[in-house]
Design an enzyme around this catalytic site. Structure first.
Site, PDB file in Angstrom:
ATOM      1  N   LYS A  42       0.892  -1.159   0.000  1.00  0.00           N
ATOM      2  CA  LYS A  42       0.000   0.000   0.000  1.00  0.00           C
ATOM      3  C   LYS A  42       0.930   1.209   0.000  1.00  0.00           C
ATOM      4  O   LYS A  42       1.432   1.620   1.034  1.00  0.00           O
ATOM      5  CB  LYS A  42      -0.897  -0.008   1.237  1.00  0.00           C
ATOM      6  CG  LYS A  42      -2.216   0.747   1.081  1.00  0.00           C
ATOM      7  CD  LYS A  42      -2.084   2.205   0.709  1.00  0.00           C
ATOM      8  CE  LYS A  42      -1.941   3.081   1.928  1.00  0.00           C
ATOM      9  NZ  LYS A  42      -1.712   4.514   1.546  1.00  0.00           N
ATOM     10  N   CYS A  48      13.995   9.973   7.757  1.00  0.00           N
ATOM     11  CA  CYS A  48      13.694   9.690   9.164  1.00  0.00           C
ATOM     12  C   CYS A  48      14.944   9.781  10.019  1.00  0.00           C
ATOM     13  O   CYS A  48      14.876  10.135  11.185  1.00  0.00           O
ATOM     14  CB  CYS A  48      13.056   8.314   9.290  1.00  0.00           C
ATOM     15  SG  CYS A  48      14.013   7.051   8.453  1.00  0.00           S
ATOM     16  N   GLU A  93       9.882  16.407  15.087  1.00  0.00           N
ATOM     17  CA  GLU A  93      10.454  16.078  13.782  1.00  0.00           C
ATOM     18  C   GLU A  93       9.983  17.125  12.771  1.00  0.00           C
ATOM     19  O   GLU A  93       8.793  17.386  12.650  1.00  0.00           O
ATOM     20  CB  GLU A  93      10.007  14.686  13.351  1.00  0.00           C
ATOM     21  CG  GLU A  93      10.665  14.249  12.056  1.00  0.00           C
ATOM     22  CD  GLU A  93      10.358  12.804  11.689  1.00  0.00           C
ATOM     23  OE1 GLU A  93       9.179  12.434  11.697  1.00  0.00           O
ATOM     24  OE2 GLU A  93      11.311  12.062  11.380  1.00  0.00           O
TER      25      GLU A  93
END
Ligand SMILES: *[C@@H]1O[C@H](CO)[C@@H](O)[C@H](O)[C@H]1NC(C)=O
Length: 352
Positions: free
Chosen positions: A44, A154, A251
């Protein structure tokens, strides 16, 4: 969707994923590991990057992978993603994306069939530069560690701790490097920094830049949106960042570097470790004992010494705390797609 229980030794699993910042690399890692473990997969893709996954699937088909082994379902997280996460016949989800969506996936697993979940989520990775390091090399590497992929990584080094003796020199050189960065069309080979992925990210990054200005960080490069056909942000550097500012805790996922000053090894260990995230860390020093002390003391899935963003097939990748759970790459990454089955045989006794 194909996730019937297997007959062989290997448990069949069905990972799903939602990655937009490195759509092809992460597909290769996840699908490669799952297939090596004998699983079928349903991909997905993130709604921002469906075409990469569809093209990848067409290449799988032309390479002779049997039909039904690699499948793609495009759609939104709240519908297509949630349907997979809640599905009773999906044995495992491997997700790369935000911490918020990671939580939803764990909840969906808990509410459905307790499928295995591995999560590769956010980060606020420290990059620690000691005064014995080569300053020019450290500036260059710290810049790369944050600005790589327009800051959309990340493991981006979004907290850069620099020792006091070289701090002023480091800040000046980091600002100069950011100001020289060529921002523009990603199809131009001279471009070093492309646009952000979409309007939502663009707005979020600008809002965090404003919070940095408002909380008193010293802006030494960039600081705003950049004109152009796309969601551009000026390469931005904040100096004199303190640990409780939002730009030091949240973040950002954009081209915004935070530089902090530190004095001692003990102090920087405590401060670098003080984060809800624990994905990666890097340390720059000529002293291997200092580097290993940092590596041993900070809770982090990965520690890089005198380098950053080094990914190798042999090196497990993943985080602790709210950066997620489980590992990708290497043997550990393949094991995440396996189950252990214990088979015990009773040896016949004389009297039985
Ligand atoms: C780092 O943080 C963890 C909690 O996340 C803690 O258990 C550990 O003791 C800390 N290490 C140091 C050296 O402070």
């Amino acid at each position: 969707m194909s996730a019937a229980p297997s007959v062989g030794e290997v448990q069949q699993s069905t990972p799903s994923e939602e990655v937009w910042n490195f759509p092809l690399v992460l597909l290769a890692v996840k699908v490669g590991s799952a297939l090596a473990a004998g699983c079928t997969v349903v991909i997905k893709p993130a709604e921002q990057t469906p075409l990469t996954a569809l093209h990848f699937a067409s290449i799988c088909a032309s390479a002779g992978i049997p039909s039904g082994v690699v499948n793609v379902v495009t759609g939104l997280g709240a519908t297509a993603g949630a349907a997979l996460a809640n599905h009773m016949d999906v044995d495992k989800i491997s997700f790369t994306g935000s911490t918020d969506v990671g939580r939803l996936i764990m909840k969906a697993s808990a509410d459905s069939n307790l499928k295995k979940v591995t999560l590769e989520l956010g980060g606020k990775s420290p990059c620690i530069v000691f005064s014995d390091a080569n300053v020019d090399h450290a500036v260059k590497m710290a810049h790369f560690a944050l600005f790589f992929n327009s800051g959309q990584a990340c493991s981006a080094a979004s907290r850069c701790f620099v020792q006091e003796d070289i701090y002023d020199e480091f800040v000046a050189k980091a600002a100069q490097r950011a100001n020289e960065k060529i921002v523009g069309d990603p199809f131009n080979p001279k471009t070093e920094n492309g646009p952000q992925i979409d309007a939502i990210q663009h707005k979020k990054i600008l809002e965090l830049i404003e919070s940095g200005k408002g909380e008193g960080a010293r802006l030494v490069a960039g600081g705003g949106s950049k004109e152009g056909k796309g969601f551009f942000i000026e390469p931005t550097v904040f100096a004199d960042v303190t640990d409780h500012m939002r730009i030091a805790r949240e973040e950002i996922f954009g081209p915004v570097q935070q530089i902090m000053k530190f004095r001692s090894v003990e102090e920087v260990i405590q401060r670098a470790n003080d984060s809800n995230f624990a994905l990666a860390a890097s340390v720059f020093t000529k002293d291997i004992n200092k580097a290993l002390t940092i590596a041993n003391s900070i809770k982090s899935g990965i520690v890089w010494i005198n380098c950053h963003h080094v990914f190798r097939t042999q090196a497990p990748f993943g985080g602790c705390k709210e950066s997620g759970m489980g590992r990708e790459y290497a043997e550990e990454g393949i094991r995440e797609y396996c189950e252990i089955k214990t088979v015990t045989v009773k040896i016949p006794q004389k009297n039985s």
